[in-house]
Design a protein around this motif. Structure first.
Motif, PDB file in Angstrom:
ATOM      1  N   MET A 143       0.852  -1.179   0.000  1.00 27.32           N
ATOM      2  CA  MET A 143       0.000   0.000   0.000  1.00 27.32           C
ATOM      3  C   MET A 143       0.891   1.233   0.000  1.00 27.32           C
ATOM      4  O   MET A 143       1.785   1.358   0.837  1.00 27.32           O
ATOM      5  N   VAL A 144       0.652   2.135  -0.962  1.00 24.27           N
ATOM      6  CA  VAL A 144       1.400   3.386  -1.051  1.00 24.27           C
ATOM      7  C   VAL A 144       0.412   4.522  -0.898  1.00 24.27           C
ATOM      8  O   VAL A 144      -0.481   4.699  -1.733  1.00 24.27           O
ATOM      9  N   THR A 145       0.550   5.298   0.165  1.00 25.14           N
ATOM     10  CA  THR A 145      -0.314   6.464   0.328  1.00 25.14           C
ATOM     11  C   THR A 145       0.360   7.688  -0.300  1.00 25.14           C
ATOM     12  O   THR A 145       1.579   7.772  -0.359  1.00 25.14           O
ATOM     13  N   GLY A 146      -0.470   8.624  -0.780  1.00 31.84           N
ATOM     14  CA  GLY A 146       0.076   9.748  -1.541  1.00 31.84           C
ATOM     15  C   GLY A 146       0.527   9.297  -2.913  1.00 31.84           C
ATOM     16  O   GLY A 146       1.507   9.814  -3.467  1.00 31.84           O
ATOM     17  N   SER A 147      -0.190   8.350  -3.486  1.00 30.34           N
ATOM     18  CA  SER A 147       0.262   7.682  -4.714  1.00 30.34           C
ATOM     19  C   SER A 147       0.156   8.544  -5.961  1.00 30.34           C
ATOM     20  O   SER A 147       0.699   8.179  -7.006  1.00 30.34           O
ATOM     21  N   ALA A 148      -0.555   9.664  -5.882  1.00 29.42           N
ATOM     22  CA  ALA A 148      -0.580  10.613  -6.998  1.00 29.42           C
ATOM     23  C   ALA A 148       0.360  11.788  -6.745  1.00 29.42           C
ATOM     24  O   ALA A 148       0.419  12.728  -7.531  1.00 29.42           O
ATOM     25  N   GLY A 149       1.096  11.727  -5.648  1.00 29.31           N
ATOM     26  CA  GLY A 149       2.051  12.775  -5.314  1.00 29.31           C
ATOM     27  C   GLY A 149       3.379  12.571  -6.024  1.00 29.31           C
ATOM     28  O   GLY A 149       3.594  11.579  -6.718  1.00 29.31           O
ATOM     29  N   PHE A 150       4.259  13.507  -5.836  1.00 31.98           N
ATOM     30  CA  PHE A 150       5.563  13.508  -6.495  1.00 31.98           C
ATOM     31  C   PHE A 150       6.348  12.230  -6.179  1.00 31.98           C
ATOM     32  O   PHE A 150       6.705  11.449  -7.076  1.00 31.98           O
ATOM     33  N   ILE A 151       6.592  11.991  -4.900  1.00 23.90           N
ATOM     34  CA  ILE A 151       7.389  10.828  -4.521  1.00 23.90           C
ATOM     35  C   ILE A 151       6.558   9.550  -4.600  1.00 23.90           C
ATOM     36  O   ILE A 151       7.019   8.520  -5.076  1.00 23.90           O
ATOM     37  N   GLY A 152       5.309   9.611  -4.160  1.00 21.64           N
ATOM     38  CA  GLY A 152       4.464   8.427  -4.149  1.00 21.64           C
ATOM     39  C   GLY A 152       4.258   7.826  -5.525  1.00 21.64           C
ATOM     40  O   GLY A 152       4.270   6.593  -5.686  1.00 21.64           O
ATOM     41  N   SER A 153       4.075   8.656  -6.511  1.00 18.15           N
ATOM     42  CA  SER A 153       3.897   8.168  -7.880  1.00 18.15           C
ATOM     43  C   SER A 153       5.158   7.476  -8.376  1.00 18.15           C
ATOM     44  O   SER A 153       5.101   6.399  -8.988  1.00 18.15           O
ATOM     45  N   ALA A 154       6.304   8.090  -8.112  1.00 15.86           N
ATOM     46  CA  ALA A 154       7.572   7.520  -8.565  1.00 15.86           C
ATOM     47  C   ALA A 154       7.878   6.206  -7.854  1.00 15.86           C
ATOM     48  O   ALA A 154       8.368   5.251  -8.475  1.00 15.86           O
ATOM     49  N   VAL A 155       7.586   6.129  -6.565  1.00 12.18           N
ATOM     50  CA  VAL A 155       7.793   4.884  -5.820  1.00 12.18           C
ATOM     51  C   VAL A 155       6.869   3.793  -6.354  1.00 12.18           C
ATOM     52  O   VAL A 155       7.282   2.634  -6.525  1.00 12.18           O
ATOM     53  N   SER A 156       5.617   4.144  -6.630  1.00 12.22           N
ATOM     54  CA  SER A 156       4.669   3.166  -7.165  1.00 12.22           C
ATOM     55  C   SER A 156       5.167   2.578  -8.477  1.00 12.22           C
ATOM     56  O   SER A 156       5.094   1.359  -8.699  1.00 12.22           O
ATOM     57  N   LEU A 157       5.685   3.423  -9.359  1.00 16.06           N
ATOM     58  CA  LEU A 157       6.203   2.946 -10.642  1.00 16.06           C
ATOM     59  C   LEU A 157       7.379   1.991 -10.442  1.00 16.06           C
ATOM     60  O   LEU A 157       7.499   0.979 -11.143  1.00 16.06           O
ATOM     61  N   LYS A 158       8.237   2.300  -9.495  1.00 19.65           N
ATOM     62  CA  LYS A 158       9.391   1.443  -9.211  1.00 19.65           C
ATOM     63  C   LYS A 158       8.940   0.063  -8.722  1.00 19.65           C
ATOM     64  O   LYS A 158       9.452  -0.975  -9.155  1.00 19.65           O
ATOM     65  N   LEU A 159       7.954   0.046  -7.833  1.00 20.62           N
ATOM     66  CA  LEU A 159       7.442  -1.212  -7.305  1.00 20.62           C
ATOM     67  C   LEU A 159       6.759  -2.031  -8.393  1.00 20.62           C
ATOM     68  O   LEU A 159       6.950  -3.253  -8.494  1.00 20.62           O
ATOM     69  N   LEU A 160       5.968  -1.361  -9.224  1.00 16.06           N
ATOM     70  CA  LEU A 160       5.279  -2.055 -10.309  1.00 16.06           C
ATOM     71  C   LEU A 160       6.273  -2.651 -11.302  1.00 16.06           C
ATOM     72  O   LEU A 160       6.084  -3.768 -11.800  1.00 16.06           O
ATOM     73  N   ALA A 161       7.347  -1.905 -11.559  1.00 19.08           N
ATOM     74  CA  ALA A 161       8.341  -2.354 -12.537  1.00 19.08           C
ATOM     75  C   ALA A 161       9.033  -3.638 -12.095  1.00 19.08           C
ATOM     76  O   ALA A 161       9.466  -4.434 -12.935  1.00 19.08           O
ATOM     77  N   ARG A 162       9.116  -3.850 -10.792  1.00 24.53           N
ATOM     78  CA  ARG A 162       9.784  -5.072 -10.321  1.00 24.53           C
ATOM     79  C   ARG A 162       8.789  -6.192 -10.015  1.00 24.53           C
ATOM     80  O   ARG A 162       9.162  -7.248  -9.519  1.00 24.53           O
ATOM     81  N   GLY A 163       7.495  -5.938 -10.289  1.00 24.71           N
ATOM     82  CA  GLY A 163       6.508  -7.002 -10.171  1.00 24.71           C
ATOM     83  C   GLY A 163       5.653  -6.990  -8.927  1.00 24.71           C
ATOM     84  O   GLY A 163       4.859  -7.915  -8.711  1.00 24.71           O
ATOM     85  N   ASP A 164       5.769  -5.972  -8.085  1.00 21.02           N
ATOM     86  CA  ASP A 164       4.924  -5.887  -6.901  1.00 21.02           C
ATOM     87  C   ASP A 164       3.511  -5.452  -7.276  1.00 21.02           C
ATOM     88  O   ASP A 164       3.291  -4.813  -8.308  1.00 21.02           O
ATOM     89  N   GLU A 165       2.568  -5.777  -6.416  1.00 13.80           N
ATOM     90  CA  GLU A 165       1.202  -5.273  -6.542  1.00 13.80           C
ATOM     91  C   GLU A 165       1.086  -4.030  -5.664  1.00 13.80           C
ATOM     92  O   GLU A 165       1.518  -4.043  -4.503  1.00 13.80           O
ATOM     93  N   VAL A 166       0.525  -2.956  -6.216  1.00 16.33           N
ATOM     94  CA  VAL A 166       0.451  -1.684  -5.494  1.00 16.33           C
ATOM     95  C   VAL A 166      -1.005  -1.274  -5.290  1.00 16.33           C
ATOM     96  O   VAL A 166      -1.787  -1.227  -6.250  1.00 16.33           O
ATOM     97  N   ILE A 167      -1.346  -0.977  -4.038  1.00 18.26           N
ATOM     98  CA  ILE A 167      -2.629  -0.370  -3.695  1.00 18.26           C
ATOM     99  C   ILE A 167      -2.339   1.096  -3.423  1.00 18.26           C
ATOM    100  O   ILE A 167      -1.704   1.436  -2.421  1.00 18.26           O
ATOM    101  N   GLY A 168      -2.744   1.966  -4.336  1.00 23.18           N
ATOM    102  CA  GLY A 168      -2.418   3.387  -4.235  1.00 23.18           C
ATOM    103  C   GLY A 168      -3.554   4.198  -3.645  1.00 23.18           C
ATOM    104  O   GLY A 168      -4.682   4.151  -4.147  1.00 23.18           O
ATOM    105  N   LEU A 169      -3.275   4.927  -2.578  1.00 23.87           N
ATOM    106  CA  LEU A 169      -4.276   5.793  -1.943  1.00 23.87           C
ATOM    107  C   LEU A 169      -3.896   7.243  -2.138  1.00 23.87           C
ATOM    108  O   LEU A 169      -2.736   7.632  -1.924  1.00 23.87           O
ATOM    109  N   ASP A 170      -4.851   8.064  -2.537  1.00 26.60           N
ATOM    110  CA  ASP A 170      -4.622   9.510  -2.623  1.00 26.60           C
ATOM    111  C   ASP A 170      -5.965  10.221  -2.543  1.00 26.60           C
ATOM    112  O   ASP A 170      -6.934   9.797  -3.182  1.00 26.60           O
ATOM    113  N   VAL A 171      -6.014  11.304  -1.790  1.00 23.83           N
ATOM    114  CA  VAL A 171      -7.258  12.060  -1.657  1.00 23.83           C
ATOM    115  C   VAL A 171      -7.503  12.974  -2.853  1.00 23.83           C
ATOM    116  O   VAL A 171      -8.616  13.423  -3.093  1.00 23.83           O
ATOM    117  N   MET A 172      -6.438  13.266  -3.619  1.00 16.93           N
ATOM    118  CA  MET A 172      -6.538  14.119  -4.820  1.00 16.93           C
ATOM    119  C   MET A 172      -7.087  15.503  -4.475  1.00 16.93           C
ATOM    120  O   MET A 172      -7.963  16.033  -5.146  1.00 16.93           O
TER     121      MET A 172
END
Length: 336
Positions: free
Chosen positions: A4-33
């Motif tokens: 689970m990555v919170t702030g997933s539409a934020g600057f760092i959160g988005s980049a971290v999510s992409l890194k995790l996805l690229a290595r095969g992890d499943e990501v649950i992204g939370l963001d209030v937008m």
């Protein structure tokens, strides 16, 4: 892993999510937008992850207890990276309640979610701002950080202490990361590099506080992401050498750790602007102003612990990083 990555539409959160996805992890992204800054940029960041089959997007306010409980119960993340927060040091002076609601109440809901759902490791964002009135350089996690100068910093210090109490009481590993001035492509519009670029290209003056004499450990986004993921993969453990008669703030007899994460080399703000001018091919019109209340003159990261524990080694120079940002900015906004 399911992360689970919170702030997933934020600057760092988005980049971290992409890194995790690229290595095969499943990501649950939370963001209030929310609309603290242009939601269009958040939607554009989010679009980069929505194409991945292993990404689930949830629009949730961390302060919404019922929604957070339901998200944890339904998705059962193995690990959590909390990068959501009400950001902005100066915004807190006029909107204090928002910071406590998001950064304190929201963080409590994350801790409770981890506690009740068997989360293996919580990695959470803190900030170099917690060092506050401390001027002993470089900043080290082994020194006291008891004098934050802004409410934003105080809420992040509260996160550190809340996480320690949960690690002690319930035994789940918690690791806090004190970020140092992160910049790069897809960055926040309220940060200096974004603001300066926009104004220089428009021929407008930029406000240069402390007459440009600030020194910062400017840290490129890719170096931050690499460090966050390495830390995620190594859950905190109790320190067998921890001494309650001489307590080290960075470790504990609980599964808890604190790390600085940033570039060790300081860069003066005037040099940062000079590099930006070179990349843009334009000179800045500078309005020199005094230091603002709550700002610290200098930051310098001691990342010895992070290097030793996870092999962290930032690689991107300011010259390369600013160039990458300018190239992205021109592509994102069209020819300028």
């Amino acid at each position: 892993m399911k992360v689970m990555v919170t702030g997933s539409a934020g600057f760092i959160g988005s980049a971290v999510s992409l890194k995790l996805l690229a290595r095969g992890d499943e990501v649950i992204g939370l963001d209030v937008m929310n609309d603290y800054y242009d939601p269009a940029l958040k939607r554009a960041r989010l679009a980069r992850t929505l194409d991945h089959d292993n990404y689930t997007a949830l629009q949730i306010d961390l302060a919404d207890r019922e929604a957070m409980e339901a998200a944890f119960a339904k998705h059962q993340p193995q690990r959590v990276i909390n990068l959501a927060a009400q950001a902005g040091v100066r915004y807190a002076a006029t909107n204090p309640h928002v910071y406590v609601q998001s950064n304190v109440t929201g963080f409590l809901h994350i801790l409770e979610g981890c506690r009740h759902n068997g989360v293996e490791h919580l990695v959470f964002a803190s900030t170099s701002s917690v060092y506050g009135a401390n001027t002993n350089m470089p900043f080290t996690v082994h020194d006291s950080a008891e004098h934050p100068l802004t409410l934003y910093a105080a809420t992040k210090k509260a996160n550190e202490q809340m996480a320690h109490s949960y690690a002690h009481l319930y035994g789940f590993p918690c690791t806090g990361l004190r970020f140092f001035t992160v910049y790069g492509p897809w960055g926040r519009p309220d940060m200096a590099l974004f603001l300066f670029t926009k104004k220089i290209l428009a021929g407008e003056p930029i406000q240069v506080f402390n007459h440009g004499k600030h020194k910062r450990s400017f840290t490129y986004i890719d170096d931050i992401v690499e460090g966050v993921v390495r830390v995620l993969d190594q859950p905190a453990a109790p320190d067998p050498a921890w001494d309650s008669n001489n307590p080290d703030p960075a470790t504990s007899n609980a599964p808890y750790r604190l790390f600085n994460i940033g570039a060790e080399q300081q860069v003066e703000l005037l040099r940062y602007i000079e590099v930006l001018e070179e990349c843009l091919g334009r000179k800045a019109i500078m309005e020199m102003l005094p230091l603002q209340p709550g700002d610290v003159p200098d930051t310098e990261a001691d990342v010895t612990d992070l290097a030793r524990v996870v092999g962290y080694q930032p690689k991107v120079t300011v010259e390369e990083g600013v160039r990458n940002f300018v190239d992205w900015y021109r592509g994102y906004n069209g020819p300028l």
